[in-house]
Design a protein around this motif. Structure first.
Motif, PDB file in Angstrom:
ATOM      1  N   PHE A  62       2.894   4.088  -9.719  1.00 63.21           N
ATOM      2  CA  PHE A  62       2.967   2.772  -8.692  1.00 63.21           C
ATOM      3  C   PHE A  62       1.868   3.304  -7.795  1.00 63.21           C
ATOM      4  O   PHE A  62       1.305   2.359  -7.299  1.00 63.21           O
ATOM      5  CB  PHE A  62       4.110   2.708  -8.133  1.00 63.21           C
ATOM      6  N   SER A  63       1.619   4.686  -7.580  1.00 65.73           N
ATOM      7  CA  SER A  63       0.653   5.172  -6.625  1.00 65.73           C
ATOM      8  C   SER A  63      -0.764   4.685  -6.975  1.00 65.73           C
ATOM      9  O   SER A  63      -1.707   4.751  -6.217  1.00 65.73           O
ATOM     10  CB  SER A  63       0.779   6.509  -6.346  1.00 65.73           C
ATOM     11  N   LYS A  64      -0.883   4.197  -8.037  1.00 62.04           N
ATOM     12  CA  LYS A  64      -1.990   3.675  -8.722  1.00 62.04           C
ATOM     13  C   LYS A  64      -2.495   1.932  -8.367  1.00 62.04           C
ATOM     14  O   LYS A  64      -3.512   1.855  -8.761  1.00 62.04           O
ATOM     15  CB  LYS A  64      -2.597   4.131 -10.054  1.00 62.04           C
ATOM     16  N   TYR A  65      -1.389   1.542  -8.241  1.00 62.56           N
ATOM     17  CA  TYR A  65      -1.498   0.181  -8.321  1.00 62.56           C
ATOM     18  C   TYR A  65      -1.629  -0.312  -6.600  1.00 62.56           C
ATOM     19  O   TYR A  65      -1.208  -0.022  -5.846  1.00 62.56           O
ATOM     20  CB  TYR A  65       0.024  -0.328  -8.314  1.00 62.56           C
ATOM     21  N   ALA A  66      -2.668  -1.520  -6.766  1.00 62.49           N
ATOM     22  CA  ALA A  66      -2.567  -2.251  -5.363  1.00 62.49           C
ATOM     23  C   ALA A  66      -1.514  -2.948  -5.354  1.00 62.49           C
ATOM     24  O   ALA A  66      -0.805  -3.350  -6.396  1.00 62.49           O
ATOM     25  CB  ALA A  66      -3.726  -3.037  -5.447  1.00 62.49           C
ATOM     26  N   ALA A  67      -0.988  -3.507  -4.125  1.00 65.18           N
ATOM     27  CA  ALA A  67       0.243  -4.043  -3.832  1.00 65.18           C
ATOM     28  C   ALA A  67      -0.095  -5.410  -2.896  1.00 65.18           C
ATOM     29  O   ALA A  67      -0.848  -5.347  -2.129  1.00 65.18           O
ATOM     30  CB  ALA A  67       1.292  -3.405  -3.403  1.00 65.18           C
TER      31      ALA A  67
END
Length: 121
Positions: free
Chosen positions: A28-33
């Protein structure tokens, strides 16, 4: 990635709430949100977005200065701090995430179930 939004509730005008979006998945740390909201009878609208590291953010003009998006990648969680809430902020708030897309559109590939925020006057 699965997203779980929480933190909504009933608050008086002028009050504050902090929404959380907890994500499953080790990457998840690689995802934009982002956060979006949908008020009764209206289309879903962009609220705020944050890039994978938290170093870059976007805000809707209506929320700039009142809302703050942040993330804690160690906890796989994105937050939306909402201050000076107005009755017009009443809506279901959704979090979203995507590995490749980062922007103000709704092209995020993963969405949470929404959390209701009600602001009374």
């Amino acid at each position: 990635v699965q997203l779980q939004a929480s933190g909504g509730g009933l608050v008086q005008a002028g009050g504050s709430l902090r929404l959380s979006c907890a994500a499953s998945g080790r990457t998840f740390s690689k995802y934009a949100a982002a956060w979006f909201r949908q008020a009764p009878g209206k289309e879903r609208a962009f609220v705020a977005a944050i890039n994978w590291s938290g170093g870059n953010t976007y805000y809707s003009d209506n929320m700039k200065g009142r809302f703050t998006i942040s993330r804690d990648n160690a906890k796989n969680t994105v937050y939306l701090q909402m201050n000076s809430l107005k009755p017009d902020d009443t809506a279901v708030y959704y979090c979203a995430a995507d590995l490749y897309y980062y922007g103000i559109g709704d092209r995020y590939g993963y969405w949470g179930q929404g959390t209701l925020v009600t602001v009374s006057s």
